[in-house]
Structures are given as C-alpha cells and as structure tokens.
Design a protein around this motif. Structure first.
Motif, PDB file in Angstrom:
ATOM      1  N   CYS A 110       0.846  -1.189   0.000  1.00 45.97           N
ATOM      2  CA  CYS A 110       0.000   0.000   0.000  1.00 45.97           C
ATOM      3  C   CYS A 110       0.888   1.248   0.000  1.00 45.97           C
ATOM      4  O   CYS A 110       1.729   1.414   0.886  1.00 45.97           O
ATOM      5  CB  CYS A 110      -0.912  -0.001   1.217  1.00 45.97           C
ATOM      6  SG  CYS A 110      -2.085   1.379   1.274  1.00 45.97           S
ATOM      7  N   VAL A 111       0.695   2.112  -0.975  1.00 46.57           N
ATOM      8  CA  VAL A 111       1.506   3.325  -1.112  1.00 46.57           C
ATOM      9  C   VAL A 111       0.760   4.505  -0.506  1.00 46.57           C
ATOM     10  O   VAL A 111      -0.356   4.824  -0.923  1.00 46.57           O
ATOM     11  CB  VAL A 111       1.825   3.612  -2.590  1.00 46.57           C
ATOM     12  CG1 VAL A 111       2.656   4.890  -2.718  1.00 46.57           C
ATOM     13  CG2 VAL A 111       2.564   2.433  -3.210  1.00 46.57           C
ATOM     14  N   VAL A 112       1.374   5.158   0.491  1.00 43.28           N
ATOM     15  CA  VAL A 112       0.768   6.312   1.155  1.00 43.28           C
ATOM     16  C   VAL A 112       1.742   7.488   1.103  1.00 43.28           C
ATOM     17  O   VAL A 112       2.921   7.327   0.819  1.00 43.28           O
ATOM     18  CB  VAL A 112       0.397   6.000   2.616  1.00 43.28           C
ATOM     19  CG1 VAL A 112      -0.670   4.921   2.686  1.00 43.28           C
ATOM     20  CG2 VAL A 112       1.631   5.575   3.413  1.00 43.28           C
ATOM     21  N   GLU A 113       1.224   8.676   1.405  1.00 40.65           N
ATOM     22  CA  GLU A 113       2.056   9.870   1.343  1.00 40.65           C
ATOM     23  C   GLU A 113       2.909  10.067   2.593  1.00 40.65           C
ATOM     24  O   GLU A 113       4.063  10.483   2.506  1.00 40.65           O
ATOM     25  CB  GLU A 113       1.187  11.109   1.121  1.00 40.65           C
ATOM     26  CG  GLU A 113       0.526  11.164  -0.245  1.00 40.65           C
ATOM     27  CD  GLU A 113      -0.303  12.421  -0.423  1.00 40.65           C
ATOM     28  OE1 GLU A 113      -0.106  13.399   0.350  1.00 40.65           O
ATOM     29  OE2 GLU A 113      -1.163  12.447  -1.332  1.00 40.65           O
ATOM     30  N   THR A 114       2.356   9.795   3.767  1.00 36.19           N
ATOM     31  CA  THR A 114       3.043  10.116   5.018  1.00 36.19           C
ATOM     32  C   THR A 114       2.889   8.998   6.043  1.00 36.19           C
ATOM     33  O   THR A 114       1.974   8.164   5.936  1.00 36.19           O
ATOM     34  CB  THR A 114       2.465  11.405   5.638  1.00 36.19           C
ATOM     35  OG1 THR A 114       1.109  11.148   6.068  1.00 36.19           O
ATOM     36  CG2 THR A 114       2.488  12.562   4.634  1.00 36.19           C
ATOM     37  N   PRO A 115       3.744   8.977   7.074  1.00 38.22           N
ATOM     38  CA  PRO A 115       3.554   8.027   8.172  1.00 38.22           C
ATOM     39  C   PRO A 115       2.207   8.202   8.873  1.00 38.22           C
ATOM     40  O   PRO A 115       1.636   7.234   9.372  1.00 38.22           O
ATOM     41  CB  PRO A 115       4.716   8.353   9.119  1.00 38.22           C
ATOM     42  CG  PRO A 115       5.768   8.919   8.232  1.00 38.22           C
ATOM     43  CD  PRO A 115       5.025   9.723   7.204  1.00 38.22           C
ATOM     44  N   ALA A 116       1.679   9.429   8.907  1.00 36.44           N
ATOM     45  CA  ALA A 116       0.369   9.662   9.515  1.00 36.44           C
ATOM     46  C   ALA A 116      -0.731   8.946   8.731  1.00 36.44           C
ATOM     47  O   ALA A 116      -1.676   8.397   9.315  1.00 36.44           O
ATOM     48  CB  ALA A 116       0.078  11.161   9.592  1.00 36.44           C
TER      49      ALA A 116
ATOM     50  N   LEU B 124       1.778  -4.810   3.460  1.00 33.03           N
ATOM     51  CA  LEU B 124       2.892  -3.934   3.787  1.00 33.03           C
ATOM     52  C   LEU B 124       2.682  -2.558   3.167  1.00 33.03           C
ATOM     53  O   LEU B 124       1.722  -2.329   2.436  1.00 33.03           O
ATOM     54  CB  LEU B 124       4.205  -4.554   3.289  1.00 33.03           C
ATOM     55  CG  LEU B 124       4.584  -5.898   3.922  1.00 33.03           C
ATOM     56  CD1 LEU B 124       5.865  -6.432   3.295  1.00 33.03           C
ATOM     57  CD2 LEU B 124       4.733  -5.772   5.433  1.00 33.03           C
ATOM     58  N   TYR B 125       3.605  -1.637   3.455  1.00 29.69           N
ATOM     59  CA  TYR B 125       3.455  -0.247   3.019  1.00 29.69           C
ATOM     60  C   TYR B 125       4.719   0.238   2.320  1.00 29.69           C
ATOM     61  O   TYR B 125       5.815  -0.300   2.501  1.00 29.69           O
ATOM     62  CB  TYR B 125       3.212   0.674   4.217  1.00 29.69           C
ATOM     63  CG  TYR B 125       1.915   0.452   4.939  1.00 29.69           C
ATOM     64  CD1 TYR B 125       0.753   1.131   4.556  1.00 29.69           C
ATOM     65  CD2 TYR B 125       1.846  -0.426   6.024  1.00 29.69           C
ATOM     66  CE1 TYR B 125      -0.434   0.937   5.235  1.00 29.69           C
ATOM     67  CE2 TYR B 125       0.658  -0.621   6.708  1.00 29.69           C
ATOM     68  CZ  TYR B 125      -0.488   0.062   6.311  1.00 29.69           C
ATOM     69  OH  TYR B 125      -1.658  -0.134   6.983  1.00 29.69           O
ATOM     70  N   PHE B 126       4.524   1.326   1.556  1.00 24.72           N
ATOM     71  CA  PHE B 126       5.636   2.155   1.114  1.00 24.72           C
ATOM     72  C   PHE B 126       5.211   3.600   1.326  1.00 24.72           C
ATOM     73  O   PHE B 126       4.174   4.026   0.817  1.00 24.72           O
ATOM     74  CB  PHE B 126       5.993   1.928  -0.353  1.00 24.72           C
ATOM     75  CG  PHE B 126       7.235   2.675  -0.765  1.00 24.72           C
ATOM     76  CD1 PHE B 126       8.481   2.127  -0.566  1.00 24.72           C
ATOM     77  CD2 PHE B 126       7.148   3.948  -1.309  1.00 24.72           C
ATOM     78  CE1 PHE B 126       9.639   2.818  -0.921  1.00 24.72           C
ATOM     79  CE2 PHE B 126       8.290   4.654  -1.668  1.00 24.72           C
ATOM     80  CZ  PHE B 126       9.539   4.091  -1.470  1.00 24.72           C
TER      81      PHE B 126
ATOM     82  N   LEU C 224      -2.819   2.028  -4.288  1.00 25.14           N
ATOM     83  CA  LEU C 224      -2.492   3.451  -4.220  1.00 25.14           C
ATOM     84  C   LEU C 224      -3.449   4.149  -3.265  1.00 25.14           C
ATOM     85  O   LEU C 224      -4.647   4.253  -3.529  1.00 25.14           O
ATOM     86  CB  LEU C 224      -2.572   4.077  -5.614  1.00 25.14           C
ATOM     87  CG  LEU C 224      -1.611   3.474  -6.647  1.00 25.14           C
ATOM     88  CD1 LEU C 224      -1.815   4.127  -8.000  1.00 25.14           C
ATOM     89  CD2 LEU C 224      -0.163   3.614  -6.181  1.00 25.14           C
ATOM     90  N   ALA C 225      -2.902   4.625  -2.147  1.00 29.26           N
ATOM     91  CA  ALA C 225      -3.714   5.279  -1.114  1.00 29.26           C
ATOM     92  C   ALA C 225      -3.221   6.696  -0.874  1.00 29.26           C
ATOM     93  O   ALA C 225      -3.238   7.183   0.257  1.00 29.26           O
ATOM     94  CB  ALA C 225      -3.688   4.465   0.181  1.00 29.26           C
ATOM     95  N   THR C 226      -2.776   7.361  -1.944  1.00 34.73           N
ATOM     96  CA  THR C 226      -2.430   8.777  -1.812  1.00 34.73           C
ATOM     97  C   THR C 226      -3.713   9.570  -1.614  1.00 34.73           C
ATOM     98  O   THR C 226      -4.812   9.098  -1.920  1.00 34.73           O
ATOM     99  CB  THR C 226      -1.702   9.276  -3.072  1.00 34.73           C
ATOM    100  OG1 THR C 226      -2.500   8.981  -4.229  1.00 34.73           O
ATOM    101  CG2 THR C 226      -0.345   8.615  -3.210  1.00 34.73           C
TER     102      THR C 226
END
Length: 208
Positions: free
Chosen positions: A83-89, A103-105, A153-155
């Motif tokens: 899962c791709v996100v913009e920030t740790p928050a 998992l994340y990036f 994609l979770a932007t």
C-alpha cells in the motif's frame, strides 16, 4: 513584543508546528513557562530524543527507531500487497482501521512541480525497484516470481495526490503490475442531500 529573547525564540519555534499561528504559539509558550515548566522540559527532552533516534525504515521509508520497522518485520503481514501512502500519519490511519494486513511504502510527500517536488524527491524509483526487482543480469523478474503482486495506491484525493497516483499507476502497469486505487464515495452514515456533488459523482463512477 516580549522582553525575553528566549520567549520569542520559543514562540517562533512553536510556530513551525502545522496549523499553529503567532497567537496560538504565544499562548502555548506562555502556558508552558508560567504553568507547566516540567511539561516544557519533558517536551524538550522527548523532541531531542526523537530527533536523535528516529530514522527511515530501510524497506518502507516510514519513521522508526530500528533499521526495519515493526510492520515490515512482522512475518504475519501479507507480503503480496503493498500500500503506497504519502506520510507516516496516513499509514497510521490505515493501521487503525485494522482492515489491511499487507505492507506499506511511504512516499514522504507527493508530486508537486510548482513546489519543485519531482519523482526523485519522493523515492519513486525506490518504489519501482521494490515492486519489480531485477535479477543478477539486470533484467526485471517475471510477474509470477515477484513478492509484491498488488500495489494499492492510497495517496490523498487532492490534485497532487491524484497526479502522484496516476504517475505511479502508469509506470507500474507498464511493468505488468496489478495496481488498484483506494475507493472514493459517500461517507458511512451520511445523507445524499448534504454530500458535495464531487463526492457523489465519484461514488457513482466507483460504484460496485
């Protein structure tokens, strides 16, 4: 204007926090120094410790004290999903749902040409290399041999977040990767007459 350079310095430092203006920063500074000096010292020590010990995870780029964060190191996570996100928050928000076990990036940002933020500034090549690793001859591994089988994609649904998701999706699809996008729609418990038209339109397009 105060008579203390130290007080002014504290106020200016507090203004670096997101959403904190001059008045709010001054109010915090006066409160800490007048009513809670032990609290002020605790904040100072915690900040110093965090700045000195927190770093980026070598795999997902989130913030951690270890070389590999606890999520990436957890053998119970589904390693076929990334899962791709913009920030740790944003990552923390998804974790609180307890609905995702992959998992994340963490990009640590989003594409914003007007602000001078390009693909290299948010580590897109690192992401691509992780999703589509290469063999010793420098050739991309075939799809069936890759650990990651789906990239989510979770932007955020801002103009910059949408642009970032589009660039990532186009690049990964050309490499034979399954790419999905976090769905948009009407919030749970809401009434249609009070929902903005853009949200309703996206809910119709993304209907299932």
């Amino acid at each position: 204007m105060s008579d203390s350079n130290a007080l002014d310095g504290l106020t200016q430092a507090l203004r670096k926090l997101p959403g904190v203006g001059a008045k709010s920063a001054a109010r915090m500074a006066f409160h800490l120094l007048q009513h809670d000096k032990p609290g002020a010292l605790q904040i100072a020590r915690a900040l110093e410790h965090a700045v000195g010990s927190v770093k980026h995870c070598a795999l997902c780029n989130t913030l951690t004290e270890q070389d590999i964060c606890s999520t990436c190191a957890n053998p119970q996570r589904d390693r076929s999903q990334l899962c791709v996100v913009e920030t740790p928050a944003d990552q923390a928000a998804l974790e609180r749902t307890q609905a995702y076990r992959g998992l994340y990036f963490v990009l640590m940002g989003k594409l914003s040409p007007l602000d001078g933020v390009g693909p290299n500034d948010i580590g897109l090549q690192i992401l691509f290399d992780r999703v589509v690793p290469r063999n010793e001859r420098g050739e991309p591994l075939p799809a069936e041999s890759r650990e990651v089988q789906e990239v989510i994609l979770a932007t955020n649904f801002t103009a910059e977040g949408e642009a970032t998701a589009h660039v990532i999706a186009q690049a990964l699809k050309s490499r034979g990767v399954q790419v999905t996008r976090l769905a948009r729609g009407v919030p749970v418990g809401s009434e249609l007459e009070y929902v903005d038209l853009g949200t309703i339109a996206h809910a119709l397009v993304d209907r299932r």
